[in-house]
Structures are given as structure tokens and as C-alpha cells.
Design an enzyme around this catalytic site. Structure first.
Site, mmCIF file in Angstrom:
data_model
loop_
_atom_site.group_PDB
_atom_site.id
_atom_site.type_symbol
_atom_site.label_atom_id
_atom_site.label_comp_id
_atom_site.label_asym_id
_atom_site.label_seq_id
_atom_site.Cartn_x
_atom_site.Cartn_y
_atom_site.Cartn_z
ATOM 1 N N GLU A 305 0.820 -1.210 0.000
ATOM 2 C CA GLU A 305 0.000 0.000 0.000
ATOM 3 C C GLU A 305 0.861 1.270 0.000
ATOM 4 O O GLU A 305 0.627 2.206 0.764
ATOM 5 C CB GLU A 305 -0.968 -0.009 1.195
ATOM 6 C CG GLU A 305 -1.935 -1.186 1.152
ATOM 7 C CD GLU A 305 -3.022 -1.150 2.211
ATOM 8 O OE1 GLU A 305 -2.781 -0.619 3.298
ATOM 9 O OE2 GLU A 305 -4.117 -1.668 1.928
ATOM 10 N N ASP A 379 -8.287 -8.943 4.045
ATOM 11 C CA ASP A 379 -8.050 -7.830 4.976
ATOM 12 C C ASP A 379 -9.099 -7.724 6.081
ATOM 13 O O ASP A 379 -9.956 -6.850 6.013
ATOM 14 C CB ASP A 379 -8.006 -6.507 4.190
ATOM 15 C CG ASP A 379 -7.523 -5.351 5.046
ATOM 16 O OD1 ASP A 379 -6.998 -5.601 6.138
ATOM 17 O OD2 ASP A 379 -7.683 -4.200 4.611
ATOM 18 N N GLU A 407 -12.725 -2.078 11.935
ATOM 19 C CA GLU A 407 -12.696 -1.341 10.672
ATOM 20 C C GLU A 407 -13.776 -1.807 9.703
ATOM 21 O O GLU A 407 -14.381 -1.000 8.998
ATOM 22 C CB GLU A 407 -11.303 -1.520 10.035
ATOM 23 C CG GLU A 407 -11.199 -0.935 8.645
ATOM 24 C CD GLU A 407 -9.828 -1.173 8.012
ATOM 25 O OE1 GLU A 407 -8.933 -1.724 8.660
ATOM 26 O OE2 GLU A 407 -9.669 -0.786 6.837
HETATM 27 C C1 GCV Z 1 -2.523 0.464 8.457
HETATM 28 C C2 GCV Z 1 -6.077 -2.016 5.501
HETATM 29 C C3 GCV Z 1 -6.498 -0.772 6.219
HETATM 30 C C4 GCV Z 1 -5.348 0.208 6.328
HETATM 31 C C5 GCV Z 1 -4.185 -0.495 7.041
HETATM 32 C C6 GCV Z 1 -3.822 -1.726 6.222
HETATM 33 C C7 GCV Z 1 -2.698 -2.523 6.875
HETATM 34 O O1 GCV Z 1 -5.804 -1.740 4.168
HETATM 35 O O2 GCV Z 1 -7.577 -0.191 5.561
HETATM 36 O O3 GCV Z 1 -5.775 1.319 7.067
HETATM 37 O O4 GCV Z 1 -3.086 0.359 7.171
HETATM 38 O O5 GCV Z 1 -4.935 -2.566 6.117
HETATM 39 O O6 GCV Z 1 -3.021 -3.469 7.556
HETATM 40 O O7 GCV Z 1 -1.555 -2.185 6.685
#
Ligand code: GCV
Length: 719
Positions: A305, A379, A407
Site C-alpha cells: 500500500e 483484509d 474497521e
Molecule cells: C494500516 C487495511 C487498512 C489500512 C491499514 C492496512 C494494513 O488496508 O484499511 O488502514 O493500514 O490494512 O493493515 O496495513
């Protein structure tokens, strides 16, 4: 403040006065027990034989014991030098001559374990809490208080407990500006601006709460890390927190930004094979250890990411992790290297990418590296099959990452007890034992406790749901998820049910007429969320970025795997993601018996059906309904369950103080509304895509599809 009301109890009308509580005390409330339990326990604990001096940890144990006994029993038993009838002895053989005299079998307890036992001394029966180390004594003390809080008989006490997993960590996704990524409970607890000079007393309560459930480490900063957290200024701040946490057995860890040598080190590369870069990390590790002698190590999100990583220099994840491992080795520290990687330039099914990346590296990581793997391959979805890396990396230490913050499960407001989700993952059979058969104990828990593959380092991490809200977790019931994580990290064999009941007794009341219905509600809550959000193996249909609410229609984002349509693949003919051999072949990443089961539409559990299969809308389901009708049925079932939860809670008012009752009741109203929104918007969308009429008797969505599509949440929480 006291809320008084009239309740019908045992056919008597009696007034109930419950002191208002805001949830700050979590499960460590230590409210006075009922009179008969008070007298039973006072009889069992007439005097305390506790070392008066000793380490800060022993002092913490003593302080907690006094606080707990005073609250629960209304009086602190007298201190004594010698054990007599009704004595409670606390300590290690080194700190207590009386415990040394008892010659207890402490060796198998290791560094952190303890025993709590009824013993006969020459002056009468006593209870002993003993361990090899002071931290074991503290853990034993919390366990003893839990016995009282849950009204457990002490007559035949013989408890031996040691943690199955070495590193039991919270991962805070906390930023240096005090915002919290995916945080729904206020700001970050860490007041970086005022640290290290001002130590908020709350840090100690944080440490107490964690120690009470056996959590022994905390990663202070977000995995999307700022390099600043590795500057001397921030190291001093982290060191101040480490000093507060140390007596409670909690080590501090930091998320490390891979490009830090460039960003704060003045180098022009972060290439892990470059000698200057290696030297920089070694010096940085030495600097941190000088400030934090028990520093635990680094957590790293690399080449994921948009985060920097070794692949930016043509190096592998193993090259990157091993470089950091070398820097930490002199101090015994660990590198937790995250396996959460996927890339927009890789056309491979996102669910396959981490396995494809890391499986070929098995055996290439240093022994102080632990690969940190999320529970599922995408995720933290409401439900995912377990991650195929579990069971597939016999030569690489692997730890499990769970998400405690919700989340994808309704943020702060939805009542979703995650104990059942965690249990489902830990109990999942990888079928990857030496026999290659299923049903032989090769479950995820046995991978991460090291017993399956003989890992030298073991661990489990939970993404924290903690913030500055008075109740710490955004809602009272979210505290149960923090609690369940810690209890399962210590002992992955505990049941979600027993943890829920224990938590309810400690957090509210031990009255069975409260505990039974409230536990039932908790235990059904996660399935309810799956049903009203992503039933039958659907996933990732949440709103873009903030992940709030339904948005299965989103199809315009640049990266394919950012679009919900990528995950459900619904069209006129059918729905679901074909991951069989005819599709992306993701099933082949599981052990052969599982690959066969998951790859067979007639054998795959219905909970994972659309995760692995693309099926026609009229596909016949076990219920006798076709797939479309079953989908609608599941959405309805989820909505109905939330309605039932709200009704159950309404019936429990007489057992709960006004403040916590009100907050939970209002949140359930929000959840009811949002469950309905999820159901209506999803059904409206899938009806439009499939061109099918609503199944007979199904309720028409409250609004037209366009109304749901038009909703925008530019300031979504935690984003
Ligand atoms: C910390 C998902 C979440 C992100 C998070 C990522 C990760 O994509 O939406 O906010 O980033 O996981 O675990 O690195």
C-alpha cells in the site's frame, strides 16, 4: 451519580440503585461482592503474606491485590509475616522464604507462568500464588482477583497457567499527531507532545489492563510509519512510556519505516544490502537500546500500500527483514515483518499475492524474524477463510495478526463480539500436519504457538481498539474484544463463550439472569454482522476508503482491487469469485484435502461459498432456496438478529447502571438502522444487477438504489 429505579426481582418490588459508570475501569471494577461471597472469601483470605519490598512488579502485584480485595471484600486482610490458617501467600522462592519452603513445582511454569494453589502449612490451610518471576506473580494476582470477581469457589484451588504464545502484542495504528488509523475511540493515548515530561496516569491504567489479560508488548506507532518515530526526540518519548509499562511486563516495540536511513539518516539509499544502510540500522538499534534496555523490536510494513521496502532496490522481503534482524540480534530483539502485501501492478488475484510472495522465501528468514500474517488472505473482513500461509511455512516463524478495532465490522457502534471470530481462526484446521490429513490438530493455533513446526519465536498481535474515550474502546462492548484478544493470546484453547461470560461477570454483574442473555447476544453478534454485511463468503463491499456502510456498486477506482465489484463479480448470470482451478486457482494454496473441499461447490462450507465460487443466481442451496433467495434470507436474518439484540438489551436495564445501559441501547439503535441500510442497499443493488425480482415475501428496500449510491461520507471516522 446514582440511578434508582424499581425492578421486579424474585417477585418482590425492590428499588435498585446502581452507581453510574462510564466504563473507564474496564473489567477491573472491583465492586463489592454479594454478602455471602464476601464472607466466604474473607474467611478464605484472613491475612496476607506478601513481600513488603521488592521490584516495581512485585509492588504492582501487591498494590493490585490490595485494591482488588478492598473493593471486592470491603476490607483489606491484615498483613502477616507467617502463613497461618487463611493466609494468602504471594511471591517467588527468591522473594519469599515461605514460598521457597513449600518447594512447589515451579519449573514447568517458565518465565511468565504461575500457580495458584491451596496448600497445607503447619499452621493451617493457606492459598499460595507463586511463580518463578515477579511478572508471573503479577499475572497470578490478576487471575486470583478474577476468581473472586467471577465468584469462583476456592476450596480445591489448583491452577497452573503459563502462556502458550511468547509475544502477545497490541499493535497501535497511532500517528504522531494523535490521530489513529482505523481508530474509533478518540485520539491516541500517547500524548507525544507532552512526553516524556508529562506521564498521563492513564498510561499506568493501560498497563494494568493489559497485564490483567497477559498482554506483554505494545507497538506504539502505526505500521504506516513516520520515520520521525525513530529520531532521538521520539525515542526519548517512547522510553518514558517503556518505563511506565515495564513493571507490568509490557515491552515497547516500534513500527519502523524502511526508508528511515534516507529520510532521517542523510543517506541516499535504504538498500538493505548496502553497508552504510546496515551500519545505520545497527547504530539506530544501539541508540534505542541505550534508552529502552528491554526494547522488543521492530514491526515493518514494507512494499505494501505504497510503503517503502526492499523491493524498491530489487531486494527481497527476506533481505529487508534479515538486515533489521541483524541490527537487533545483539539485544535479543525481534523483527515482525508483515505479510500483508499486494500490488496494483500485479494482476494476480489479491487473495493469492501474499502466499505467492512469501512461500518461496520459506527458510530464508533469520531466526529472530517473525512473519506477521493477517487472519485471512484479504483484509480483516467480517468473515474470511484462514490465510493459506498458515501451515505453509514450516521453516519460518509465523505470527497471527488479528484486528480488534472494527474497521470492517461497524466501527465503534455495532455490537460485534470478536471472540467468536478469533476462535474460528485459531481453531481452523490447516490440514498441514505431517500426516497430510485433516482432523489431526494442525490448527492455526498450533502453528502460531510453535508446536506444529517447532518455531523458536511465537507471537500474536491485535490491532488495538483503544483511544482517549473514557471507555477506552468507543463502546462498552468493544472492551470485550480487547479482553478476548488477551485471553486467547495467553491460551488459544479458551472458548469464546467462557471468555464472554467471564467478561460480563467482571464488567457488569454475575447475575445469571443477566449473563446468560447478554452472552447469547454477544455470541450471535458476529454472525449477525456477517449476515447483514457480507453473507455467504462475500467480502470487501464497504464504502471506499472509510469502509463505512455498503457500496457494492463501486467500480471506478484506479486499482482494480480497490473496487467492491472486483470482489463480488456479480452480473446478470451469477455472483461470487471463482478461485477454483478453473478460476484463479487460489484454492491450490491450501493443503490438498482443503483445496479439494474448498474447490468443490458441493463440499465447501456455505459460509465461504462465494469466496471460492462464482455461481448462478438459481444455484440450489442446502436450505432448498436458490442462491438469490438465500442471499436475501441471510440479509434479513442479520437484521432480525440485531433487532433481537436490542430487545434483549432493553430487558436487561435493571442490571446495568444508567450510563452504560443508555450508551449501549443507543448504539444498538444505530446498529439496527445501519443493518437495515446494509440489507436494503445490497439487495437493491444485487436485484438491479441480476434482474431478478425480490423473493416472495421479501420486504422492498426502503429507498431506491440511487439514493443509497448517492450517499457520501467525506469525513468518515478513522480514515
Ligand atoms: C494500516 C487495511 C487498512 C489500512 C491499514 C492496512 C494494513 O488496508 O484499511 O488502514 O493500514 O490494512 O493493515 O496495513
Amino acid at each position: 451519580m446514582r440511578a434508582c429505579r424499581t425492578a421486579l426481582l424474585l417477585a418482590l418490588v425492590i428499588p435498585q440503585c446502581l452507581r453510574a459508570e462510564d466504563g473507564y475501569e474496564l473489567w477491573l471494577r472491583y465492586r463489592p461482592l454479594e454478602a455471602e461471597w464476601r464472607s466466604t472469601y474473607r474467611e478464605a483470605v484472613r491475612s496476607l503474606v506478601v513481600p513488603q519490598s521488592g521490584s516495581p512488579t512485585l509492588r504492582a502485584a501487591r498494590g493490585e491485590l490490595l485494591r482488588g480485595l478492598e473493593g471486592l471484600l470491603g476490607a483489606v486482610p491484615a498483613s502477616a509475616r507467617e502463613a497461618g490458617e487463611g493466609a494468602l501467600l504471594l511471591g517467588t522462592p527468591e522473594t519469599s522464604a515461605r514460598i521457597a519452603d513449600l518447594k512447589l513445582p515451579l519449573k514447568p511454569l517458565g518465565e511468565e507462568g504461575y500457580l495458584i494453589r491451596r496448600v497445607d502449612t503447619d499452621r493451617g490451610a493457606a492459598i499460595v500464588i507463586a511463580a518463578n518471576s515477579d511478572i508471573g506473580v503479577l499475572y497470578g494476582t490478576f487471575h486470583f482477583l478474577r476468581l473472586l470477581q467471577t465468584r469462583t469457589a476456592l476450596a480445591n484451588l489448583d491452577i497452573v497457567s503459563r502462556p502458550r504464545i511468547q509475544l502477545r502484542l497490541l499493535n497501535h495504528w497511532d500517528n504522531l499527531d494523535r490521530s489513529v488509523e482505523r481508530g474509533y475511540a478518540g485520539q491516541s493515548l500517547w500524548d507525544w507532545w507532552r512526553l516524556p515530561d508529562y506521564l498521563d496516569p492513564r498510561y499506568t491504567d493501560y498497563a494494568r489492563a493489559n497485564a490483567s489479560i497477559g498482554i506483554n508488548g505494545t507497538v506504539l506507532n502505526n505500521v504506516n510509519a513516520s520515520a520521525d518515530s525513530l529520531t532521538s526526540r521520539y525515542i526519548a518519548k517512547a522510553a518514558a512510556l517503556a518505563d511506565v509499562f515495564r513493571p507490568y511486563g509490557i515491552r515497547v516495540y516500534l513500527s519502523a519505516r524502511f526508508s528511515a536511513p534516507v529520510e532521517i539518516g542523510g543517506l541516499d539509499t535504504a538498500d538493505p544490502l548496502e553497508p552504510a544502510v546496515r551500519a545505520w540500522w545497527k547504530a539506530k538499534a544501539a541508540e534505542i537500546h541505550a534508552a529502552i534496555p528491554d526494547f522488543g523490536g521492530f514491526l515493518v510494513k514494507a512494499n505494501s500500500e505504497g510503503q517503502p521496502g526492499p523491493q524498491d532496490y530489487g531486494r527481497s522481503h527476506a533481505d529487508g527483514a534479515n538486515m533489521l534482524a541483524e541490527a537487533l540480534r545483539p539485544y535479543g530483539g525481534a523483527v515482525m515483518w508483515r505479510a500483508f502485501v499486494y500490488s496494483d501492478t500485479n494482476p494476480e488475484d489479491r487473495a493469492k499475492q501474499a502466499y505467492s510472495e512469501f512461500k518461496p522465501l520459506d527458510g530464508r528468514f533469520a531466526d529472530n524474524v517473525i512473519l506477521q500474517v493477517k487472519n485471512g488472505p484479504i483484509d480483516f473482513q467480517p468473515r474470511e477463510p484462514f490465510h493459506p500461509l498458515f501451515g505453509a511455512m514450516p521453516a519460518t516463524n509465523l505470527m497471527l495478526e488479528l484486528q480488534i478495532t472494527k474497521e470492517y465490522l461497524g466501527f465503534d457502534t455495532h455490537l460485534v463480539y470478536l471472540g467468536t471470530l478469533f476462535e474460528e481462526v485459531l481453531d481452523a484446521d490447516t490440514c498441514a500436519g505431517s500426516s497430510g490429513r485433516c482432523g489431526e490438530g494442525a490448527v492455526v493455533a498450533s502453528v502460531i504457538d510453535g508446536s506444529l513446526h517447532g518455531y523458536r519465536r511465537t507471537g500474536i498481535a491485535g490491532v488495538a481498539n483503544i483511544g482517549t474515550d473514557r471507555d477506552w474502546s468507543g463502546s462498552i462492548f468493544n472492551q470485550a474484544n480487547w479482553y478476548a484478544f488477551g485471553r486467547l493470546a495467553w491460551n488459544p484453547d479458551l472458548s469464546a463463550r467462557s471468555i464472554a461470560e467471564e467478561w460480563l461477570r467482571m464488567t457488569f454483574t454475575a447475575n445469571k439472569r443477566f449473563v446468560a442473555p447478554a452472552a447469547g447476544m454477544m455470541l450471535r453478534s458476529r454472525q449477525a454482522a456477517v449476515d447483514y454485511m457480507t453473507p455467504l463468503g462475500l467480502a470487501h463491499l464497504m464504502g471506499t476508503d472509510h469502509h463505512y456502510g455498503p457500496a457494492p456498486w463501486v467500480d471506478h477506482l484506479a486499482r482494480p482491487e480497490w473496487n467492491p465489484v472486483y470482489y463480488h463479480r456479480a452480473d446478470r448470470e451469477g455472483i461470487g469469485f471463482d478461485r477454483t482451478a478453473e478460476g484463479t486457482g487460489a484454492v491450490s494454496q491450501y493443503a490438498p484435502p482443503l483445496a479439494r473441499r474448498f474447490g468443490n461447490r458441493n463440499a465447501v462450507p456455505e459460509d465461504y461459498l462465494l469466496w471460492f465460487h462464482h455461481l448462478p443466481w438459481d444455484y440450489p442451496m442446502a436450505s432448498g432456496r436458490d442462491l438469490w433467495a438465500e442471499l436475501v434470507h441471510r440479509y434479513d436474518r442479520g437484521v432480525a438478529e440485531v433487532r433481537a439484540m436490542a430487545e434483549t438489551w432493553a430487558g436487561l436495564e435493571s442490571f446495568v447502571d444508567a450510563e452504560r445501559f443508555y450508551k449501549t441501547a443507543r448504539f444498538l439503535e444505530i446498529q439496527k438502522r445501519e443493518a437495515r441500510w446494509w440489507r436494503d442497499a445490497s439487495i437493491a443493488y444485487f436485484r438491479a444487477v441480476s434482474g431478478r425480482p425480490l423473493p416472495a415475501g421479501a420486504r422492498e428496500p426502503a429507498r431506491p438504489l440511487e439514493a443509497y449510491r448517492a450517499l457520501q461520507f467525506p469525513r468518515g471516522a478513522g480514515n
